[in-house]
Design a protein around this motif. Structure first.
Motif, PDB file in Angstrom:
ATOM      1  N   MET A   1      -8.135   7.598  12.405  1.00  0.00           N
ATOM      2  CA  MET A   1      -7.034   6.694  12.117  1.00  0.00           C
ATOM      3  C   MET A   1      -6.008   7.418  11.251  1.00  0.00           C
ATOM      4  O   MET A   1      -6.367   8.120  10.311  1.00  0.00           O
ATOM      5  CB  MET A   1      -7.563   5.442  11.404  1.00  0.00           C
ATOM      6  N   LYS A   2      -4.748   7.222  11.571  1.00  0.00           N
ATOM      7  CA  LYS A   2      -3.665   7.870  10.835  1.00  0.00           C
ATOM      8  C   LYS A   2      -3.507   7.254   9.450  1.00  0.00           C
ATOM      9  O   LYS A   2      -3.835   6.091   9.230  1.00  0.00           O
ATOM     10  CB  LYS A   2      -2.353   7.702  11.585  1.00  0.00           C
ATOM     11  N   VAL A   3      -2.968   8.056   8.527  1.00  0.00           N
ATOM     12  CA  VAL A   3      -2.726   7.592   7.158  1.00  0.00           C
ATOM     13  C   VAL A   3      -1.826   6.363   7.178  1.00  0.00           C
ATOM     14  O   VAL A   3      -2.075   5.385   6.465  1.00  0.00           O
ATOM     15  CB  VAL A   3      -2.114   8.717   6.300  1.00  0.00           C
ATOM     16  N   ARG A   4      -0.787   6.397   7.999  1.00  0.00           N
ATOM     17  CA  ARG A   4       0.138   5.256   8.106  1.00  0.00           C
ATOM     18  C   ARG A   4      -0.618   3.977   8.460  1.00  0.00           C
ATOM     19  O   ARG A   4      -0.428   2.934   7.841  1.00  0.00           O
ATOM     20  CB  ARG A   4       1.207   5.560   9.150  1.00  0.00           C
ATOM     21  N   ASP A   5      -1.482   4.066   9.471  1.00  0.00           N
ATOM     22  CA  ASP A   5      -2.248   2.896   9.901  1.00  0.00           C
ATOM     23  C   ASP A   5      -3.178   2.399   8.793  1.00  0.00           C
ATOM     24  O   ASP A   5      -3.321   1.196   8.585  1.00  0.00           O
ATOM     25  CB  ASP A   5      -3.062   3.217  11.152  1.00  0.00           C
ATOM     26  N   LYS A   6      -3.793   3.332   8.075  1.00  0.00           N
ATOM     27  CA  LYS A   6      -4.685   2.945   6.981  1.00  0.00           C
ATOM     28  C   LYS A   6      -3.930   2.231   5.875  1.00  0.00           C
ATOM     29  O   LYS A   6      -4.406   1.236   5.325  1.00  0.00           O
ATOM     30  CB  LYS A   6      -5.402   4.174   6.409  1.00  0.00           C
ATOM     31  N   LEU A   7      -2.746   2.732   5.539  1.00  0.00           N
ATOM     32  CA  LEU A   7      -1.939   2.096   4.497  1.00  0.00           C
ATOM     33  C   LEU A   7      -1.507   0.696   4.919  1.00  0.00           C
ATOM     34  O   LEU A   7      -1.560  -0.252   4.119  1.00  0.00           O
ATOM     35  CB  LEU A   7      -0.709   2.950   4.177  1.00  0.00           C
ATOM     36  N   ILE A   8      -1.083   0.552   6.157  1.00  0.00           N
ATOM     37  CA  ILE A   8      -0.658  -0.752   6.653  1.00  0.00           C
ATOM     38  C   ILE A   8      -1.825  -1.728   6.660  1.00  0.00           C
ATOM     39  O   ILE A   8      -1.699  -2.868   6.199  1.00  0.00           O
ATOM     40  CB  ILE A   8      -0.003  -0.631   8.039  1.00  0.00           C
ATOM     41  N   LEU A   9      -2.980  -1.297   7.142  1.00  0.00           N
ATOM     42  CA  LEU A   9      -4.145  -2.181   7.163  1.00  0.00           C
ATOM     43  C   LEU A   9      -4.582  -2.569   5.755  1.00  0.00           C
ATOM     44  O   LEU A   9      -4.969  -3.721   5.513  1.00  0.00           O
ATOM     45  CB  LEU A   9      -5.301  -1.525   7.930  1.00  0.00           C
ATOM     46  N   ALA A  10      -4.500  -1.630   4.823  1.00  0.00           N
ATOM     47  CA  ALA A  10      -4.836  -1.946   3.432  1.00  0.00           C
ATOM     48  C   ALA A  10      -3.841  -2.958   2.866  1.00  0.00           C
ATOM     49  O   ALA A  10      -4.232  -3.888   2.152  1.00  0.00           O
ATOM     50  CB  ALA A  10      -4.844  -0.678   2.589  1.00  0.00           C
ATOM     51  N   GLY A  11      -2.563  -2.794   3.192  1.00  0.00           N
ATOM     52  CA  GLY A  11      -1.551  -3.745   2.742  1.00  0.00           C
ATOM     53  C   GLY A  11      -1.785  -5.128   3.312  1.00  0.00           C
ATOM     54  O   GLY A  11      -1.677  -6.136   2.601  1.00  0.00           O
ATOM     55  N   VAL A  12      -2.109  -5.200   4.597  1.00  0.00           N
ATOM     56  CA  VAL A  12      -2.407  -6.481   5.239  1.00  0.00           C
ATOM     57  C   VAL A  12      -3.593  -7.141   4.540  1.00  0.00           C
ATOM     58  O   VAL A  12      -3.544  -8.330   4.188  1.00  0.00           O
ATOM     59  CB  VAL A  12      -2.683  -6.299   6.747  1.00  0.00           C
ATOM     60  N   HIS A  13      -4.629  -6.377   4.313  1.00  0.00           N
ATOM     61  CA  HIS A  13      -5.826  -6.907   3.649  1.00  0.00           C
ATOM     62  C   HIS A  13      -5.475  -7.452   2.258  1.00  0.00           C
ATOM     63  O   HIS A  13      -5.874  -8.563   1.902  1.00  0.00           O
ATOM     64  CB  HIS A  13      -6.901  -5.822   3.549  1.00  0.00           C
ATOM     65  N   ASN A  14      -4.728  -6.678   1.486  1.00  0.00           N
ATOM     66  CA  ASN A  14      -4.353  -7.104   0.137  1.00  0.00           C
ATOM     67  C   ASN A  14      -3.525  -8.390   0.167  1.00  0.00           C
ATOM     68  O   ASN A  14      -3.777  -9.309  -0.624  1.00  0.00           O
ATOM     69  CB  ASN A  14      -3.580  -6.005  -0.594  1.00  0.00           C
ATOM     70  N   LEU A  15      -2.545  -8.450   1.049  1.00  0.00           N
ATOM     71  CA  LEU A  15      -1.715  -9.649   1.117  1.00  0.00           C
ATOM     72  C   LEU A  15      -2.514 -10.865   1.586  1.00  0.00           C
ATOM     73  O   LEU A  15      -2.298 -11.974   1.090  1.00  0.00           O
ATOM     74  CB  LEU A  15      -0.508  -9.416   2.026  1.00  0.00           C
ATOM     75  N   GLN A  16      -3.448 -10.655   2.491  1.00  0.00           N
ATOM     76  CA  GLN A  16      -4.295 -11.767   2.910  1.00  0.00           C
ATOM     77  C   GLN A  16      -5.153 -12.249   1.742  1.00  0.00           C
ATOM     78  O   GLN A  16      -5.333 -13.447   1.550  1.00  0.00           O
ATOM     79  CB  GLN A  16      -5.164 -11.367   4.104  1.00  0.00           C
ATOM     80  N   GLU A  17      -5.642 -11.317   0.943  1.00  0.00           N
ATOM     81  CA  GLU A  17      -6.423 -11.677  -0.243  1.00  0.00           C
ATOM     82  C   GLU A  17      -5.567 -12.425  -1.264  1.00  0.00           C
ATOM     83  O   GLU A  17      -6.080 -13.256  -2.013  1.00  0.00           O
ATOM     84  CB  GLU A  17      -7.015 -10.419  -0.892  1.00  0.00           C
ATOM     85  N   PHE A  18      -4.264 -12.130  -1.319  1.00  0.00           N
ATOM     86  CA  PHE A  18      -3.342 -12.786  -2.247  1.00  0.00           C
ATOM     87  C   PHE A  18      -2.839 -14.124  -1.719  1.00  0.00           C
ATOM     88  O   PHE A  18      -1.965 -14.741  -2.323  1.00  0.00           O
ATOM     89  CB  PHE A  18      -2.150 -11.884  -2.569  1.00  0.00           C
ATOM     90  N   GLY A  19      -3.340 -14.547  -0.560  1.00  0.00           N
ATOM     91  CA  GLY A  19      -2.989 -15.873  -0.057  1.00  0.00           C
ATOM     92  C   GLY A  19      -1.953 -15.913   1.043  1.00  0.00           C
ATOM     93  O   GLY A  19      -1.309 -16.942   1.253  1.00  0.00           O
ATOM     94  N   TYR A  20      -1.777 -14.815   1.742  1.00  0.00           N
ATOM     95  CA  TYR A  20      -0.839 -14.760   2.866  1.00  0.00           C
ATOM     96  C   TYR A  20      -1.622 -14.508   4.154  1.00  0.00           C
ATOM     97  O   TYR A  20      -1.638 -13.401   4.678  1.00  0.00           O
ATOM     98  CB  TYR A  20       0.208 -13.663   2.645  1.00  0.00           C
ATOM     99  N   PRO A  21      -2.280 -15.537   4.685  1.00  0.00           N
ATOM    100  CA  PRO A  21      -3.183 -15.341   5.829  1.00  0.00           C
ATOM    101  C   PRO A  21      -2.479 -14.962   7.131  1.00  0.00           C
ATOM    102  O   PRO A  21      -3.124 -14.454   8.048  1.00  0.00           O
ATOM    103  CB  PRO A  21      -3.875 -16.701   5.971  1.00  0.00           C
ATOM    104  N   LYS A  22      -1.167 -15.173   7.220  1.00  0.00           N
ATOM    105  CA  LYS A  22      -0.465 -14.891   8.476  1.00  0.00           C
ATOM    106  C   LYS A  22       0.123 -13.488   8.546  1.00  0.00           C
ATOM    107  O   LYS A  22       0.732 -13.124   9.541  1.00  0.00           O
ATOM    108  CB  LYS A  22       0.625 -15.929   8.710  1.00  0.00           C
TER     109      LYS A  22
END
Length: 71
Positions: A1-22
């Motif tokens: 997996m590319k670094v870009r993809d990992k960063l984006i997936l980590a960001g998605v995970h963090n935002l979902q944890e912060f209450g942004y499920p969409k």
């Protein structure tokens, strides 16, 4: 997996944890709210000597170009 993809997936995970499920990899760079939060996460990871720094700067530039935000 590319670094870009990992960063984006980590960001998605963090935002979902912060209450942004969409949030998804498809909208994290384009939705005004998600992109703003993701951008702040990226900025906080600059200057740590990581190999991902170039990709982080590219993602920040992409968000800035899409939002009209300038640093």
């Amino acid at each position: 997996m590319k670094v870009r993809d990992k960063l984006i997936l980590a960001g998605v995970h963090n935002l979902q944890e912060f209450g942004y499920p969409k949030v998804t990899p498809a909208n994290i760079l384009t939705d005004m709210v998600y992109a703003a939060f993701f951008r702040s996460m990226l900025v906080s990871n600059l200057g740590q000597g990581e190999a991902a720094e170039t990709v982080i700067n590219e993602l920040i530039a992409e968000i800035d170009a899409g939002s009209g935000h300038r640093v």
